[in-house]
Design a protein around this motif. Sequence first.
Motif, PDB file in Angstrom:
ATOM      1  N   MET A 181       0.868  -1.177   0.000  1.00  0.00           N
ATOM      2  CA  MET A 181       0.000   0.000   0.000  1.00  0.00           C
ATOM      3  C   MET A 181       0.908   1.232   0.000  1.00  0.00           C
ATOM      4  O   MET A 181       2.091   1.144   0.354  1.00  0.00           O
ATOM      5  CB  MET A 181      -0.927   0.012   1.216  1.00  0.00           C
ATOM      6  N   PRO A 182       0.387   2.400  -0.408  1.00  0.00           N
ATOM      7  CA  PRO A 182       1.224   3.611  -0.418  1.00  0.00           C
ATOM      8  C   PRO A 182       1.791   3.925   0.965  1.00  0.00           C
ATOM      9  O   PRO A 182       1.078   3.870   1.969  1.00  0.00           O
ATOM     10  CB  PRO A 182       0.239   4.697  -0.873  1.00  0.00           C
ATOM     11  N   LEU A 183       3.072   4.239   1.001  1.00  0.00           N
ATOM     12  CA  LEU A 183       3.760   4.511   2.264  1.00  0.00           C
ATOM     13  C   LEU A 183       3.102   5.661   3.027  1.00  0.00           C
ATOM     14  O   LEU A 183       3.033   5.648   4.259  1.00  0.00           O
ATOM     15  CB  LEU A 183       5.234   4.838   1.979  1.00  0.00           C
ATOM     16  N   ARG A 184       2.569   6.644   2.300  1.00  0.00           N
ATOM     17  CA  ARG A 184       1.972   7.814   2.961  1.00  0.00           C
ATOM     18  C   ARG A 184       0.756   7.441   3.817  1.00  0.00           C
ATOM     19  O   ARG A 184       0.396   8.156   4.743  1.00  0.00           O
ATOM     20  CB  ARG A 184       1.565   8.860   1.921  1.00  0.00           C
ATOM     21  N   ASN A 185       0.112   6.305   3.512  1.00  0.00           N
ATOM     22  CA  ASN A 185      -1.097   5.914   4.259  1.00  0.00           C
ATOM     23  C   ASN A 185      -0.788   5.385   5.651  1.00  0.00           C
ATOM     24  O   ASN A 185      -1.683   5.313   6.501  1.00  0.00           O
ATOM     25  CB  ASN A 185      -1.883   4.859   3.484  1.00  0.00           C
TER      26      ASN A 185
END
Length: 321
Positions: A169-173
């Motif tokens: 999943m996107p790291l920012r999440n």
Amino acid sequence: MFHYKVFDENNLKHKNYMVEILDWKTKEQLCFLDKVEPNATIREIRLMFHKLYPRWYPARQSIKLDPKGKSLRDEEILQHLPVGTTATLYFKDLGPQIGWTTVFLIEYTGPLFIYFLFYFRMPFVYGLDERFTSSPHPVVNLACICHSFHYIKRLIETIFVHRFSHGTMPLRNIVKNCLYYWGFAAWLAYYINHPLYTPPSYGKKQINFAVIMFLLCEAGNFSIHVALSDLRRDGSKTRKIPYPTKNPFTWLFFFVSCPNYTYEVGTWISFTVMTQCVPVGLFTLLCFIQMTIWAKDKHYTYLREFKDYPSLRMPIIPFLL
């Protein structure tokens, strides 16, 4: 813009494809893959693209048929897509990614230890008064045991049970997810372990009933996760219809598409009844809303992909929702 040629000794026996990959936003051509095998999968195309653009590893790539459409799955085959022999695909950079196993370990370890800070009544939390060093209510100890059990179970499932259809999943999440799990764990723990906390109105009967329901829901949730994991025992990421097994806890599959969410909500309802704490109830409500959204999405995906999907099933609540 790059050209990438894929040669095969059978090229003369069948017609190969040419794949053009454009930027999803600017429509600029990023690469042109020549002589791609008809049976090439999207995963193989991702790998070809990665060789040309090393910074965009496969997990960062979203490959689509339409700029605003859904990402194609790794296992989808080029010749089965609605494209001609010259296929146009669109690329979107998903940004830095993090594996789901790592995500869950971070998300679930936090609440486990944060809760202990309040349970052991660290001086910086409630003060140094001797009266604040322990709770006279047994339910506080029981709540700590149940809360810890819940997150330890989740950690064990993450390591030994779960098989993820999407690896990252996107790291920012991760920041958003941790704020949710860690923040609510602190909020619940603060009030449950507070020196002024009052036990449930109906005493032991209410607590014992809640504990029994809590353990049954935890067992059900674990059973469903094992059943779902067994569907992918061969390592396949292809979606399959889950069916009840000999385990009675899986019989909820007769009535709902996502019984793991049903049991999860039941777990937090039980914890709410056990502690009779308003923040726990609010957390449970938010869990129910979020899991209902997830369950509906999965339910409609099943209906869309399987014409023979059981018609009796509802997303999360039997016969209702």
